[in-house]
Design an enzyme around this catalytic site. Structure first.
Site, PDB file in Angstrom:
ATOM      1  N   LYS A 124      -1.025   8.330   0.891  1.00  0.00           N
ATOM      2  CA  LYS A 124      -2.168   7.446   1.162  1.00  0.00           C
ATOM      3  C   LYS A 124      -2.244   7.084   2.643  1.00  0.00           C
ATOM      4  CE  LYS A 124      -4.162   3.170  -0.661  1.00  0.00           C
ATOM      5  NZ  LYS A 124      -3.966   2.191  -1.738  1.00  0.00           N
ATOM      6  N   ASP A 164      -2.279  -9.001  -0.105  1.00  0.00           N
ATOM      7  CA  ASP A 164      -1.850  -7.774  -0.782  1.00  0.00           C
ATOM      8  C   ASP A 164      -0.928  -6.961   0.119  1.00  0.00           C
ATOM      9  OD1 ASP A 164      -1.597  -5.272  -1.901  1.00  0.00           O
ATOM     10  OD2 ASP A 164      -3.726  -4.947  -2.226  1.00  0.00           O
TER      11      ASP A 164
END
Ligand code: AMP
Length: 506
Positions: free
Chosen positions: A70, A169
């Protein structure tokens, strides 16, 4: 229309969810776990491993195993294995394809439609790459949604009261912070910020470096060039890190880590939480500026925030929780699962896209969702100035047009340089696309009228159009990096990915 799955395509782990009987549930992987490692491995015999099996064989097959892809989405990363050159989209497609298969097995029906989550901070090129990965995997990507929005969505379902919420997050490879307004049935992202290059992997690496240094000091052996040893250390480092979230010390025991003069050497070390926190303090500190920026962009202070939601496995670290407490003065909410809420929210959105109302369980009201663009978007004008068309944190979809003119007499063409970022000068921003509009009618400088339109769709993908209002001539591009895969390449990758996934199924 079949069921729509919600996918959290994570750096370290991915997760897939679906709404059943009005509630989002996690679909277990083929090995029975609730998340799937975002790891792909290729054996020398031509087999493809995805997820748990790929992670397990990583130790013995490190140079043919790919993890944390990613981080490379939207870059020109490439890896040649045997005869195939893999791009990040293709590796992500294999992970997505596995989740699709798991969902089909669980639901007992074919699945094609999906909502995929991306970090709020992903730029246009990274979003495109993610969408392409979905297409390669044989998925019809109905929508991409920012991860914090998705988390709030799963949260919003359970708690309907009006509030401003911070979503903090910290996952395996990225950090995002968003300020979200949940009120009267709306979920609106007010501001978002983050760091694309900060996550749990960085914490693991600090332990890895410490282990390698300690080992070199006590044994005089440099393990850093030993692939297999490094892979084992990396795994043990992550394990130790996780243990340190619950205990004051962790042991790292790796028997037979290396051979020296024909004799096996073992690695036995103990690391304390205090040592770990010292060696990673700067990483935790790096989350502060984005938090401050998101708050100031949203125009909120601590007093306006009623909750902080922790998302991503790395928020289990006590030092991170302490940092969040210090920054916000709030006790972080513990009643959502940081590993699962992002996928759950995506499934909820997926279900609404098929016509089901998004209902808040708390108030019984239907919810409306807004997303925003994480960067300002501009074009370069005379003197290297960045002239903004769309401000960061604008709600999407959005469209903005502005009329420009030529700088030189009888200029036959204009070059449009599309910029992303917050700097006043073009050079301070990232150029994300360039194109030329030709065929402008001959006229003195300042006479032609060139209308430039920026159009951002619900996935956050930008299309720029330049139109000569006099001749009607226009040019438009969907912003892509030079390393964006072409439609033909995507089609080709789709075929080979399906073959790899089918082979696996045998
Ligand atoms: P995510 O991308 O949200 O799946 O987050 C994965 C990251 O969370 C990885 O870097 C994990 O090592 C990390 N993680 C998971 N559990 C823990 C834990 N108990 N303590 C610290 N980090 C954790």
């Amino acid at each position: 229309m079949g069921k729509v799955i919600g996918i959290d395509l994570g750096t370290t782990n991915s997760c897939v969810s679906v709404v059943e009987n009005g509630q989002p549930i996690i679909i277990p992987s083929s090995t029975g776990s609730r998340t799937t490692p975002s790891v792909v491995g290729f054996s020398k015999k031509g087999e493809t491993f995805i997820g748990e099996t790929a992670k397990r064989q990583a130790i013995t097959n490190p140079d043919r195993t790919i993890s944390s892809i990613k981080r490379e989405m939207g870059t020109n990363w490439k890896k040649k294995i045997d005869k195939t050159v893999y791009k990040p989209q293709m590796i992500s497609a294999l992970v997505l394809g596995q989740l699709k298969k798991d969902a089909e097995k669980y639901l007992g029906e074919p699945v094609t439609d999906a909502v995929i989550t991306v970090p709020a901070y992903f730029n246009d090129v990274q979003r495109q790459a993610t969408k392409d990965a979905g297409t390669i995997a044989g998925l019809n990507v109905l929508r991409m949604i920012n991860e914090p929005t998705s988390a709030a969505l799963s949260y919003g379902l359970d708690h309907g009261e009006s509030q401003k919420v911070m979503v903090y997050d910290l996952g395996g490879g990225t950090f995002d912070v968003s300020i979200i307004d949940i009120s009267e049935g709306n979920i609106e992202v007010m501001a978002t910020s983050g760091d694309n290059m900060l996550g749990g992997d960085d914490f693991d690496n600090r332990i890895v470096n410490w282990v390698v240094d300690e080992f070199a000091r006590s044994n005089g052996v440099n393990l850093s060039k030993d692939f297999a040893a490094m892979q084992r250390i990396k795994e043990a480092a992550e394990q130790a890190k996780k243990e340190l979230s619950a205990s004051d010390a962790a042991d790292i025991n790796l028997p037979y880590i290396v051979q020296e003069k024909g004799q096996p050497v073992h690695l036995n070390m103990r690391i304390t939480r205090q040592q770990f926190e010292q060696m990673t303090r700067d990483l935790v500190e790096r989350t502060e500026p984005p938090v401050r920026r998101a708050m100031s962009d949203a125009g909120v202070t601590n007093r306006d925030l009623s909750k902080v939601l922790l998302v991503g496995g790395s928020t289990r670290m006590p030092a991170v929780q302490e940092k969040v407490r210090n920054l916000t003065g709030l006790e972080p909410s513990k009643n959502i699962n940081p590993d699962e809420c992002v996928a759950l929210g995506a499934a909820v959105l997926g279900s609404t896209l098929t016509g089901n109302a998004l209902i808040s369980a708390g108030t019984g009201q239907s919810l409306i969702l807004f997303d925003i663009t994480p960067y300002s978007l501009a074009i370069e004008t005379v003197g290297g100035i960045a002239t903004r068309l769309i401000e960061r944190n604008s709600p999407i979809p959005t469209r903005f047009a502005k009329v420009f003119t030529t700088a030189h007499p009888y200029q036959p063409a204009v070059d449009i340089n599309v910029l992303q970022g917050e700097g006043p000068m073009a050079a301070d921003n990232k150029s994300i696309g360039q194109f030329r509009l030709g065929g402008i009618r001959r006229a003195p400088a300042g006479v032609p009228q060139i209308e430039v339109t920026f159009d951002i769709n619900t996935d956050g993908i930008l299309e720029v159009t330049a139109k000569d209002l006099d001749t009607g001539q226009f040019q438009s591009i969907t912003i892509t990096a030079e390393d964006r895969m072409s439609d033909r390449e995507i089609e080709k990758a789709k075929k080979s990915t399906q073959i790899l996934l089918e082979d696996k199924g045998k």
